[in-house]
Each structure stands twice: as structure tokens, then as C-alpha cells.
Design a protein around this motif. Structure first.
Motif, PDB file in Angstrom:
ATOM      1  N   ASN A  57     -23.776 -25.056   2.814  1.00 26.39           N
ATOM      2  CA  ASN A  57     -23.458 -23.635   2.884  1.00 26.39           C
ATOM      3  C   ASN A  57     -24.493 -22.912   3.726  1.00 26.39           C
ATOM      4  OD1 ASN A  57     -21.250 -23.955   1.144  1.00 26.39           O
ATOM      5  ND2 ASN A  57     -22.510 -23.596  -0.666  1.00 26.39           N
ATOM      6  N   VAL A 111     -11.541 -21.040   4.141  1.00 23.21           N
ATOM      7  CA  VAL A 111     -12.804 -20.301   4.119  1.00 23.21           C
ATOM      8  C   VAL A 111     -13.478 -20.393   5.485  1.00 23.21           C
ATOM      9  CG1 VAL A 111     -13.072 -20.741   1.651  1.00 23.21           C
ATOM     10  CG2 VAL A 111     -14.256 -22.200   3.288  1.00 23.21           C
ATOM     11  N   GLY A 113     -16.190 -21.084   8.223  1.00 25.21           N
ATOM     12  CA  GLY A 113     -17.193 -22.113   8.423  1.00 25.21           C
ATOM     13  C   GLY A 113     -17.677 -22.151   9.855  1.00 25.21           C
ATOM     14  N   GLN A 131     -19.937 -24.303   5.285  1.00 25.37           N
ATOM     15  CA  GLN A 131     -19.212 -23.105   4.896  1.00 25.37           C
ATOM     16  C   GLN A 131     -20.177 -21.921   4.913  1.00 25.37           C
ATOM     17  OE1 GLN A 131     -16.282 -25.120   1.622  1.00 25.37           O
ATOM     18  NE2 GLN A 131     -18.441 -25.039   1.183  1.00 25.37           N
ATOM     19  N   THR A 133     -21.447 -18.294   3.263  1.00 22.44           N
ATOM     20  CA  THR A 133     -21.424 -17.539   2.009  1.00 22.44           C
ATOM     21  C   THR A 133     -21.970 -16.126   2.217  1.00 22.44           C
ATOM     22  OG1 THR A 133     -23.649 -18.167   1.247  1.00 22.44           O
ATOM     23  CG2 THR A 133     -21.815 -19.677   0.722  1.00 22.44           C
ATOM     24  N   SER A 154     -20.831 -16.216  -2.719  1.00 20.46           N
ATOM     25  CA  SER A 154     -19.438 -16.653  -2.683  1.00 20.46           C
ATOM     26  C   SER A 154     -19.084 -17.150  -1.295  1.00 20.46           C
ATOM     27  CB  SER A 154     -18.496 -15.497  -3.046  1.00 20.46           C
ATOM     28  OG  SER A 154     -17.130 -15.882  -2.889  1.00 20.46           O
ATOM     29  N   LEU A 155     -18.221 -18.159  -1.248  1.00 19.01           N
ATOM     30  CA  LEU A 155     -17.608 -18.528   0.014  1.00 19.01           C
ATOM     31  C   LEU A 155     -16.799 -17.347   0.539  1.00 19.01           C
ATOM     32  CD1 LEU A 155     -16.220 -22.099  -0.834  1.00 19.01           C
ATOM     33  CD2 LEU A 155     -18.408 -21.493   0.196  1.00 19.01           C
TER      34      LEU A 155
END
Length: 201
Positions: A57, A111, A113, A131, A133, A154-155
Motif C-alpha cells: 500500500n 481500487v 493503484g 494500492q 490509501t 482505506s483503499l
């Protein structure tokens, strides 16, 4: 824009260094599906003796600054990561419980990325991704996840109407404007079976 049809060929749950599909803009401007390693710096790409570290992340606030991500961000190597759900720990019971986070209507989603290519000895390329966040301290659902006292993250679930904008934004600043939390009520959460390995994806 709709996501391309993506065939099977990866694990039901994907952890660091596992392969998963990502959607990118190809050289001809059309969408393309790549099979990429989860984590921007795959373990097999570390120099001998280097410590393996988590790059699953990337924080939106520092994605353009940290060594692992800044080149991909500057080159606008953005991707969509399709999924049915992701998993986070919830401590409301007094101990960590694994929660499944999904769209309230159980539809697939994607999501935000970033990704990068890696040159291989055979002349080809492999790919990896992370990803992105954002802070979720004020989100009605995502602020319930992770340890008490920790910053809530959170994503970024990309709205379907923003798929093309995320992949093809003209500048990093324009792309950053799409890094938003989902509206209240868009997500659902429920307790899930324990993970079969050490990841929350």
C-alpha cells in the motif's frame, strides 16, 4: 468505461508477492490487463542480503515522494485493481477480528493503484503494483477498522465514472483529485473467516 473481462488464473485471496490482475492503459491507448506481483518491490527483485519490506500500500500523501513509488507516480503508471472484497482487522470486540469489506450491493469494484515494469533476463518484462490509501479517520465505516489509536486508512475505491479519468489523467495533480473515500452507505462490512495467510487483501 467498464473493466475488461478478466479470466481466472490467480488465487482467491492475494497476498504480497502473489500475482493478481491489474488494468492499465496500453501503448495504443486502449485498456490492457496485466498479471502483476502484489507489492511494488517484489522479494525476488531485492539485492542480495536486503531486507524484504512491505510495499503493498502506498499512502496518497507520500506516493510522489518515497523511493519505492515516486518514479511510477511521476511517470503516471496508474492502474485499477479489480476485486470483490478486501479484508481489514476490526478491534471493536476487544481483539482483532477479520472483516470483509465489499460494496453494499456486492458488485465487483476497482481500487486505485500504481504499477511498474521490471526488465527480465529473457528480454521481456514482469510487473508489480501497489494500492493507494487515504486517511479514513472520519469515514463512518473505515474508521472502525485497525487498532484503537492508530490512524485509520482505506483503499481508494474508484467510481466507475472515474475509471478513465484515473488511468488517463493528464497530470499527477489531476489524478490525485480522484483519490477520495467512498460515500457513506456504499460499503458493507461483516466478520469473515480467519485468513489462510498473512495478508488482508
Amino acid at each position: 468505461m467498464n473493466l475488461p473481462v478478466i479470466d481466472s488464473g490467480w488465487a482467491d485471496e492475494v497476498w504480497q508477492d502473489y500475482a493478481a490482475p491489474i488494468v492499465v492503459t496500453g501503448e495504443r491507448g486502449d485498456t490492457e490487463v496485466l498479471l502483476a506481483s502484489y507489492g511494488m518491490v517484489p522479494k525476488r527483485k531485492l539485492p542480495p542480503g536486503a531486507k524484504h519490506y512491505a510495499t503493498m500500500n502506498a499512502r496518497a500523501e507520500t506516493v510522489g515522494q518515497l523511493k519505492s513509488y515516486k518514479t511510477a507516480w511521476a511517470r503516471q503508471y496508474r492502474c485499477l485493481v479489480p476485486m470483490q472484497a478486501f479484508y481489514e482487522p476490526c478491534y471493536e470486540s476487544g481483539r482483532a477480528e477479520r472483516y470483509r469489506i465489499a460494496m453494499a450491493n456486492e458488485t465487483p469494484f476497482a481500487v486505485a493503484g500504481i504499477w511498474r515494469p521490471w526488465a527480465e533476463e529473457d528480454g521481456g518484462y514482469s510487473f508489480s503494483f501497489s494500492q493507494i490509501t487515504v486517511n479514513a479517520d472520519q469515514h463512518p465505516l473505515m474508521r472502525r477498522m485497525h487498532k484503537p489509536g492508530d490512524e485509520k486508512r482505506s483503499l481508494v475505491i474508484v467510481a466507475r465514472a472515474d475509471y478513465d479519468g484515473w488511468l488517463n489523467a493528464a497530470t499527477p495533480e489531476e489524478a490525485r483529485s480522484l483519490l477520495r473515500l467512498p460515500p457513506d452507505g456504499a460499503l458493507s462490512a461483516r466478520a469473515a473467516e480467519p485468513a489462510r495467510n498473512a495478508s488482508l487483501f
